[in-house]
Write a protein that holds these residues in place. Sequence first.
Motif: not given
Length: 317
Positions: A271-292
Motif C-alpha cells: 500500500c502506498l496510502h493513496m487511493n487504496e481501499p482499507n488503508c490504515a495510514v489514511k484512516k490514521a490521518v482522518e482520526s488525527g493520529k497522523i498529522a495532516e
Amino acid sequence: MSEKLTGVVTKSTGSWYLVRIGTDIIQCRVKGKIKLDDLKLTNPIAVGDQVIIEMEPKEDVASIVTILPRKNYIVRQSPRKKHLLHFMASNVDQVLLIVTLKNPNLKLGFIDRFLLMTEPYSIPVVIVFNKADIYNEEDMKLFNYIKTIYKNIGYQVLLCSAETKLGIDDCKNILKDKTTLVSGQSGVGKSTLINQIQPRLLIKTEEISDFSGKGQHTTTFAEMYTLDIGGQIIDSPGIKTLGFSHFDKKDVAHNFKEFFTISSECKFADCLHMNEPNCAVKKAVESGKIAEFRYQNYLAIIDEVENQNYWEIHDDV
Ligand SMILES: Nc1nc2c(ncn2[C@@H]2O[C@H](COP(=O)(O)OP(=O)(O)O)[C@@H](O)[C@H]2O)c(=O)[nH]1
Ligand SMILES: [Mg+2]
Ligand SMILES: [Zn+2]
C-alpha cells in the motif's frame, strides 16, 4: 616500503582530502584504482569515512588506498547534477538539524524531506529550533504543536537561541562524545550556534586546513571538527533544495516512520496510502493520529518522485 595508516576523512572536495590520524591532519589524494560503491556519486569518499592511507616517502601528500566499510551514511541528490548523489557524511551517531520558525520562514516540508535522508539507516535526528528570542506567543504555540508531533514520531526537539544562549547547554550535552552531522538551510544560525558551543572552532580550523591559505568563511564542503568537550561535529553547507529522484515510491512510504509502523494494518502489503481501499495510514490521518501536514508532504514527495522518474527515463535516451 611505504607506511600504511588508518584514519578518518575530515574533508572531501572530490579531488583532495584531509585525513586525521590521531591529532595529525594529512593531505591526501586518491591514486590509481580504489574500490567504490555502486552508488553514482559526485564525491565518492565521504567525510567520516575510515580509510587506509599510504605515505609517499618522496612526496608531501599521502594516498587513500582503501575505504573501510561504513556503518551508515547520508546522501542527498546532487543539487547540480540531479542524476548523481552527493555524500553529506558517513559513520555518524546522530544529526543536529537546525531550523527556525522565522528569518527565514520554516517550511515544514523541509524537515520531512530531510528526515527521508536519515531514516534509511535510522540515524537519530535532533531537530533544533533556533532563534527562539524572536518567537512571539503565536510562534511558541506553533513550536509546541510541531514539537509534540515530531516527539511522538520519535525525534528529539529542542528550543534554542544562539543569541541568548538558550538551550546551548542542552546542545553540548547532546554533542558530547558523539559524531554529529550539523545541517540546515542557510541562514538558520548554524555557524552562530556552533560558535556558541565552541568559540572560533570554525574559523580556526579553516585557517589551518585551507590549502590556498586564504581562509574561507562560507562552507562549501562538509568538514569534521573535534570538540573540546569530546566528540566531533561535521559542519555542512546550507541546504537550498532536496530532491529525491533516487527514491522510488516505496522508499518514500517506508521512510515516513509513523506511516511504516502503521502500514502493517493496511489491506495491501504494498500500500502506498493513496487511493487504496482499507488503508490504515489514511484512516490514521482522518482520526488525527497522523498529522495532516506530514501526509500532505508525503503526497507531494510521492508526486515529485513520479515526475522525476519520468524525466530520468527521457534523459537516458
Ligand atoms: N535573532 C537571532 N538571530 C540569530 C540567531 N542565530 C543566528 N542569528 C542570525 O542569523 C543570521 C544567519 O546566521 P548564520 O550563523 O550565519 O547562519 P548559517 O547560514 O546557518 O550558518 C545572522 O545574522 C545571525 O546573527 C538567534 O538565535 N537569534
Ligand atoms: Mg554558516
Ligand atoms: Zn496504506
